[in-house]
Design a protein around this motif. Structure first.
Motif, PDB file in Angstrom:
ATOM      1  N   LEU A 235       0.824  -1.209   0.000  1.00 53.99           N
ATOM      2  CA  LEU A 235       0.000   0.000   0.000  1.00 53.99           C
ATOM      3  C   LEU A 235       0.859   1.260   0.000  1.00 53.99           C
ATOM      4  CD1 LEU A 235      -2.693  -1.232   2.491  1.00 53.99           C
ATOM      5  CD2 LEU A 235      -3.088  -0.604   0.103  1.00 53.99           C
ATOM      6  N   PHE A 236       1.968   1.236   0.731  1.00 50.97           N
ATOM      7  CA  PHE A 236       2.855   2.394   0.759  1.00 50.97           C
ATOM      8  C   PHE A 236       3.475   2.627  -0.621  1.00 50.97           C
ATOM      9  CE2 PHE A 236       6.938   4.497   1.680  1.00 50.97           C
ATOM     10  CZ  PHE A 236       6.450   5.632   2.292  1.00 50.97           C
ATOM     11  N   ARG A 237       3.851   1.549  -1.300  1.00 51.14           N
ATOM     12  CA  ARG A 237       4.390   1.680  -2.648  1.00 51.14           C
ATOM     13  C   ARG A 237       3.340   2.256  -3.598  1.00 51.14           C
ATOM     14  NH1 ARG A 237       5.677  -3.586  -5.506  1.00 51.14           N
ATOM     15  NH2 ARG A 237       3.670  -3.181  -6.449  1.00 51.14           N
ATOM     16  N   SER A 238       2.102   1.837  -3.433  1.00 48.42           N
ATOM     17  CA  SER A 238       1.016   2.377  -4.243  1.00 48.42           C
ATOM     18  C   SER A 238       0.824   3.869  -3.965  1.00 48.42           C
ATOM     19  CB  SER A 238      -0.277   1.620  -3.954  1.00 48.42           C
ATOM     20  OG  SER A 238      -1.360   2.189  -4.620  1.00 48.42           O
ATOM     21  N   TRP A 239       0.950   4.241  -2.700  1.00 50.17           N
ATOM     22  CA  TRP A 239       0.825   5.659  -2.351  1.00 50.17           C
ATOM     23  C   TRP A 239       1.950   6.472  -2.977  1.00 50.17           C
ATOM     24  CZ3 TRP A 239       4.266   8.498   0.801  1.00 50.17           C
ATOM     25  CH2 TRP A 239       3.864   9.804   1.034  1.00 50.17           C
ATOM     26  N   ARG A 240       3.163   5.957  -2.937  1.00 52.54           N
ATOM     27  CA  ARG A 240       4.295   6.685  -3.515  1.00 52.54           C
ATOM     28  C   ARG A 240       4.137   6.854  -5.019  1.00 52.54           C
ATOM     29  NH1 ARG A 240       9.615   3.980  -2.201  1.00 52.54           N
ATOM     30  NH2 ARG A 240      10.266   5.475  -3.774  1.00 52.54           N
ATOM     31  N   LYS A 241       3.510   5.881  -5.665  1.00 55.43           N
ATOM     32  CA  LYS A 241       3.345   5.931  -7.114  1.00 55.43           C
ATOM     33  C   LYS A 241       2.239   6.915  -7.513  1.00 55.43           C
ATOM     34  CE  LYS A 241       3.823   1.843  -8.890  1.00 55.43           C
ATOM     35  NZ  LYS A 241       3.492   0.507  -9.442  1.00 55.43           N
ATOM     36  N   ARG A 242       1.113   6.898  -6.781  1.00 55.32           N
ATOM     37  CA  ARG A 242      -0.064   7.662  -7.188  1.00 55.32           C
ATOM     38  C   ARG A 242      -0.294   8.947  -6.399  1.00 55.32           C
ATOM     39  NH1 ARG A 242      -1.357   2.346  -7.264  1.00 55.32           N
ATOM     40  NH2 ARG A 242      -1.914   1.503  -9.288  1.00 55.32           N
ATOM     41  N   ARG A 243       0.256   9.024  -5.220  1.00 54.26           N
ATOM     42  CA  ARG A 243       0.082  10.185  -4.324  1.00 54.26           C
ATOM     43  C   ARG A 243      -1.377  10.466  -3.986  1.00 54.26           C
ATOM     44  NH1 ARG A 243       4.709  10.861  -1.759  1.00 54.26           N
ATOM     45  NH2 ARG A 243       6.431  11.038  -3.182  1.00 54.26           N
ATOM     46  N   THR A 244      -2.156   9.389  -3.829  1.00 56.64           N
ATOM     47  CA  THR A 244      -3.520   9.530  -3.345  1.00 56.64           C
ATOM     48  C   THR A 244      -3.555   9.108  -1.874  1.00 56.64           C
ATOM     49  OG1 THR A 244      -4.072   7.298  -4.089  1.00 56.64           O
ATOM     50  CG2 THR A 244      -4.572   9.092  -5.601  1.00 56.64           C
ATOM     51  N   ARG A 245      -4.547   9.547  -1.170  1.00 57.93           N
ATOM     52  CA  ARG A 245      -4.591   9.358   0.277  1.00 57.93           C
ATOM     53  C   ARG A 245      -5.019   7.961   0.711  1.00 57.93           C
ATOM     54  NH1 ARG A 245      -8.474  13.189   3.591  1.00 57.93           N
ATOM     55  NH2 ARG A 245      -9.917  11.541   3.076  1.00 57.93           N
ATOM     56  N   GLN A 246      -5.824   7.277  -0.090  1.00 60.89           N
ATOM     57  CA  GLN A 246      -6.388   5.997   0.320  1.00 60.89           C
ATOM     58  C   GLN A 246      -5.345   4.925   0.652  1.00 60.89           C
ATOM     59  OE1 GLN A 246      -7.463   7.672  -2.313  1.00 60.89           O
ATOM     60  NE2 GLN A 246      -9.532   8.230  -1.786  1.00 60.89           N
ATOM     61  N   PRO A 247      -4.320   4.716  -0.170  1.00 61.63           N
ATOM     62  CA  PRO A 247      -3.359   3.666   0.187  1.00 61.63           C
ATOM     63  C   PRO A 247      -2.577   3.973   1.465  1.00 61.63           C
ATOM     64  CG  PRO A 247      -3.154   4.230  -2.127  1.00 61.63           C
ATOM     65  CD  PRO A 247      -4.074   5.216  -1.519  1.00 61.63           C
ATOM     66  N   LEU A 248      -2.278   5.229   1.694  1.00 58.69           N
ATOM     67  CA  LEU A 248      -1.549   5.591   2.909  1.00 58.69           C
ATOM     68  C   LEU A 248      -2.398   5.345   4.149  1.00 58.69           C
ATOM     69  CD1 LEU A 248       1.069   6.734   4.055  1.00 58.69           C
ATOM     70  CD2 LEU A 248       0.060   9.011   3.841  1.00 58.69           C
ATOM     71  N   LEU A 249      -3.647   5.738   4.102  1.00 65.19           N
ATOM     72  CA  LEU A 249      -4.544   5.486   5.229  1.00 65.19           C
ATOM     73  C   LEU A 249      -4.752   3.991   5.458  1.00 65.19           C
ATOM     74  CD1 LEU A 249      -7.273   8.234   4.733  1.00 65.19           C
ATOM     75  CD2 LEU A 249      -5.488   8.152   6.457  1.00 65.19           C
ATOM     76  N   ALA A 250      -4.891   3.245   4.373  1.00 66.39           N
ATOM     77  CA  ALA A 250      -5.075   1.803   4.505  1.00 66.39           C
ATOM     78  C   ALA A 250      -3.829   1.145   5.090  1.00 66.39           C
ATOM     79  CB  ALA A 250      -5.411   1.187   3.149  1.00 66.39           C
ATOM     80  N   ALA A 251      -2.645   1.628   4.717  1.00 70.28           N
ATOM     81  CA  ALA A 251      -1.405   1.081   5.286  1.00 70.28           C
ATOM     82  C   ALA A 251      -1.341   1.325   6.786  1.00 70.28           C
ATOM     83  CB  ALA A 251      -0.200   1.705   4.589  1.00 70.28           C
ATOM     84  N   ILE A 252      -1.722   2.500   7.209  1.00 69.58           N
ATOM     85  CA  ILE A 252      -1.729   2.818   8.644  1.00 69.58           C
ATOM     86  C   ILE A 252      -2.749   1.950   9.373  1.00 69.58           C
ATOM     87  CG2 ILE A 252      -2.275   4.641  10.308  1.00 69.58           C
ATOM     88  CD1 ILE A 252      -1.094   6.620   8.208  1.00 69.58           C
ATOM     89  N   ILE A 253      -3.914   1.779   8.777  1.00 70.53           N
ATOM     90  CA  ILE A 253      -4.958   0.958   9.395  1.00 70.53           C
ATOM     91  C   ILE A 253      -4.522  -0.500   9.502  1.00 70.53           C
ATOM     92  CG2 ILE A 253      -7.286   0.028   9.010  1.00 70.53           C
ATOM     93  CD1 ILE A 253      -8.030   2.817   7.910  1.00 70.53           C
ATOM     94  N   VAL A 254      -3.891  -1.019   8.450  1.00 68.15           N
ATOM     95  CA  VAL A 254      -3.425  -2.415   8.466  1.00 68.15           C
ATOM     96  C   VAL A 254      -2.395  -2.618   9.569  1.00 68.15           C
ATOM     97  CG1 VAL A 254      -2.065  -4.095   7.153  1.00 68.15           C
ATOM     98  CG2 VAL A 254      -3.988  -2.945   6.078  1.00 68.15           C
ATOM     99  N   LEU A 255      -1.459  -1.684   9.695  1.00 64.73           N
ATOM    100  CA  LEU A 255      -0.453  -1.798  10.754  1.00 64.73           C
ATOM    101  C   LEU A 255      -1.096  -1.708  12.141  1.00 64.73           C
ATOM    102  CD1 LEU A 255       2.456   0.307   9.264  1.00 64.73           C
ATOM    103  CD2 LEU A 255       2.330  -2.170   9.514  1.00 64.73           C
ATOM    104  N   ALA A 256      -2.076  -0.826  12.288  1.00 65.58           N
ATOM    105  CA  ALA A 256      -2.752  -0.685  13.579  1.00 65.58           C
ATOM    106  C   ALA A 256      -3.545  -1.944  13.927  1.00 65.58           C
ATOM    107  CB  ALA A 256      -3.672   0.537  13.555  1.00 65.58           C
ATOM    108  N   ILE A 257      -4.218  -2.507  12.944  1.00 62.57           N
ATOM    109  CA  ILE A 257      -4.988  -3.736  13.178  1.00 62.57           C
ATOM    110  C   ILE A 257      -4.076  -4.861  13.633  1.00 62.57           C
ATOM    111  CG2 ILE A 257      -6.274  -5.570  11.999  1.00 62.57           C
ATOM    112  CD1 ILE A 257      -7.575  -3.316  10.316  1.00 62.57           C
ATOM    113  N   GLY A 258      -2.954  -5.022  12.949  1.00 66.33           N
ATOM    114  CA  GLY A 258      -1.999  -6.059  13.325  1.00 66.33           C
ATOM    115  C   GLY A 258      -1.436  -5.851  14.718  1.00 66.33           C
TER     116      GLY A 258
END
Length: 86
Positions: free
Chosen positions: A23-46
């Motif tokens: 998700l972080f790689r996707s965020w770096r490529k597209r610069r949209t907010r959704q992948p970054l938020l999802a990456a944070i959520i996934v880490l928090a869930i784990g």
């Protein structure tokens, strides 16, 4: 804590880190907010699932199963909302 519990929690941590990395790689490529938020959520869930198991609040199978499912849903929702905005 026995070997299967440690293995399950380790695999959950690796899976969450792997998904967050994608998700972080996707965020770096597209610069949209959704992948970054999802990456944070996934880490928090784990992290929450692992902490709850280590504290003894929930059985490891419940935490690992729910953690995998919640992380998968976060990734799928991120992909869906990102596609809808294009």
């Amino acid at each position: 804590m026995n070997g299967s519990e440690i293995l399950a929690l380790t695999l959950l941590a690796i899976a969450c880190l792997f998904a967050a990395g994608i998700l972080f790689r996707s965020w770096r490529k597209r610069r949209t907010r959704q992948p970054l938020l999802a990456a944070i959520i996934v880490l928090a869930i784990g992290a929450v699932a692992i902490v709850l198991t280590l504290v003894g609040a929930v059985p490891y199978r419940t935490a690992v199963g729910a953690g995998f499912i919640a992380a998968l849903i976060a990734v799928l929702v991120s992909a869906r909302t990102e596609r809808a905005q294009r």
